[in-house]
Scaffold this motif. Structure first.
Motif, PDB file in Angstrom:
ATOM      1  N   UNK A 116    -133.549 -54.202  78.452  1.00 19.56           N
ATOM      2  CA  UNK A 116    -134.488 -53.431  79.283  1.00 19.56           C
ATOM      3  C   UNK A 116    -135.149 -52.329  78.463  1.00 19.56           C
ATOM      4  N   UNK A 117    -134.362 -51.618  77.643  1.00 23.68           N
ATOM      5  CA  UNK A 117    -134.903 -50.567  76.784  1.00 23.68           C
ATOM      6  C   UNK A 117    -135.909 -51.162  75.792  1.00 23.68           C
ATOM      7  N   UNK A 118    -135.592 -52.312  75.212  1.00 19.01           N
ATOM      8  CA  UNK A 118    -136.483 -52.989  74.278  1.00 19.01           C
ATOM      9  C   UNK A 118    -137.806 -53.339  74.957  1.00 19.01           C
ATOM     10  N   UNK A 119    -137.764 -53.886  76.169  1.00 19.43           N
ATOM     11  CA  UNK A 119    -138.985 -54.272  76.880  1.00 19.43           C
ATOM     12  C   UNK A 119    -139.847 -53.047  77.221  1.00 19.43           C
ATOM     13  N   UNK A 120    -139.209 -51.915  77.624  1.00 24.95           N
ATOM     14  CA  UNK A 120    -139.974 -50.694  77.908  1.00 24.95           C
ATOM     15  C   UNK A 120    -140.687 -50.195  76.664  1.00 24.95           C
ATOM     16  N   UNK A 121    -139.998 -50.177  75.539  1.00 24.99           N
ATOM     17  CA  UNK A 121    -140.601 -49.706  74.301  1.00 24.99           C
ATOM     18  C   UNK A 121    -141.690 -50.676  73.810  1.00 24.99           C
TER      19      UNK A 121
ATOM     20  N   UNK B  89    -131.716 -62.022  63.599  1.00 23.58           N
ATOM     21  CA  UNK B  89    -131.392 -60.616  63.313  1.00 23.58           C
ATOM     22  C   UNK B  89    -131.445 -60.259  61.833  1.00 23.58           C
ATOM     23  N   UNK B  90    -131.388 -61.218  60.959  1.00 22.93           N
ATOM     24  CA  UNK B  90    -131.454 -60.934  59.523  1.00 22.93           C
ATOM     25  C   UNK B  90    -132.880 -60.613  59.077  1.00 22.93           C
ATOM     26  N   UNK B  91    -133.848 -60.869  59.909  1.00 23.68           N
ATOM     27  CA  UNK B  91    -135.253 -60.606  59.565  1.00 23.68           C
ATOM     28  C   UNK B  91    -135.750 -59.356  60.295  1.00 23.68           C
ATOM     29  N   UNK B  92    -136.892 -58.853  59.846  1.00 21.46           N
ATOM     30  CA  UNK B  92    -137.462 -57.633  60.430  1.00 21.46           C
ATOM     31  C   UNK B  92    -138.007 -57.926  61.832  1.00 21.46           C
ATOM     32  N   UNK B  93    -137.585 -57.105  62.788  1.00 21.15           N
ATOM     33  CA  UNK B  93    -138.026 -57.294  64.170  1.00 21.15           C
ATOM     34  C   UNK B  93    -139.516 -56.968  64.309  1.00 21.15           C
ATOM     35  N   UNK B  94    -139.998 -55.958  63.620  1.00 22.04           N
ATOM     36  CA  UNK B  94    -141.409 -55.540  63.712  1.00 22.04           C
ATOM     37  C   UNK B  94    -142.362 -56.654  63.314  1.00 22.04           C
TER      38      UNK B  94
ATOM     39  N   UNK C 234    -146.287 -60.651  64.922  1.00 16.77           N
ATOM     40  CA  UNK C 234    -146.833 -62.014  64.887  1.00 16.77           C
ATOM     41  C   UNK C 234    -147.154 -62.492  66.303  1.00 16.77           C
ATOM     42  N   UNK C 235    -146.251 -62.245  67.237  1.00 22.53           N
ATOM     43  CA  UNK C 235    -146.494 -62.646  68.635  1.00 22.53           C
ATOM     44  C   UNK C 235    -147.694 -61.891  69.188  1.00 22.53           C
ATOM     45  N   UNK C 236    -147.751 -60.578  68.976  1.00 26.38           N
ATOM     46  CA  UNK C 236    -148.858 -59.759  69.489  1.00 26.38           C
ATOM     47  C   UNK C 236    -150.186 -60.220  68.892  1.00 26.38           C
TER      48      UNK C 236
END
Length: 189
Positions: free
Chosen positions: A13-18, A56-61, A66-68
């Motif tokens: 939930x925190x991830x989706x808000x951010x 998780x071993x890759x950068x989340x940003x 890429x999706x955005x």
């Protein structure tokens, strides 16, 4: 995201808000308001649907970016496909009234002829067939086709002349010579 993948719903939930706040800013600079809101929602749905593909071993940003970016490109493509063209208030429309009236008048005149004359006039003079082809199409000899065309055109000319004269007789402001021609035409009938 790693915590969300492990089952931590509060972290998700925190991830989706951010992500929602970040995507608002990202699309606000790149798309009009309505399209930015749609793209943001599409990106959030894509993140939710593809969350299992994040490693998780890759950068989340980079993964989110890429999706955005793909959703932004999708919205630009859709906008260009569905772009509305402004139409002028005065759109030029060709008037087909006069040709239609002329065709009806010609049909009416040809209806007053002998059917053999009307058919060869239609074939040769209106459709552009040769006299020989009209002869083959109607079963008339070449000489008869020529005679029927000549007699039919002569009768059409007389019908048109009579129609013009009868219209002129009804017109109150005719010159004297036109009235005399009309009276002579009546007496010769």
């Amino acid at each position: 995201m790693a915590a969300a993948q492990a089952g931590n719903s509060q972290a998700y939930e925190q991830l989706l808000r951010e992500l929602d706040a970040w995507l608002r800013r990202f699309y606000a600079r790149r798309l009009p308001n309505a399209a930015a809101d749609d793209a943001r929602q599409d990106a959030l749905l894509a993140v939710h649907a593809k969350r299992h593909t994040y490693a998780p071993s890759r950068a989340f940003g980079a993964w989110v970016m890429a999706i955005a970016r793909y959703k932004w490109i999708d919205h630009i493509r859709n906008a260009s496909r569905n772009a509305a063209l402004a139409l002028d208030d005065e759109i030029a429309v060709e008037d087909h009234g006069e040709p239609a009236i002329n065709a009806a008048a010609v049909d009416e005149l040809l209806g007053q002829l002998n059917p053999a004359q009307a058919s060869v006039i239609r074939l040769v003079k209106l459709k552009g067939l040769s006299v020989a082809r009209a002869s083959g199409a109607t079963g008339q000899s070449v000489a008869l086709v020529k005679v029927n065309i000549h007699r039919g055109l002569k009768k059409l000319a007389a019908l048109v002349a009579c129609d013009v004269l009868s219209r002129n007789e009804r017109s109150p402001a005719l010159p004297a010579s036109a009235t005399q021609v009309a009276q002579q035409s009546k007496s010769s009938r």
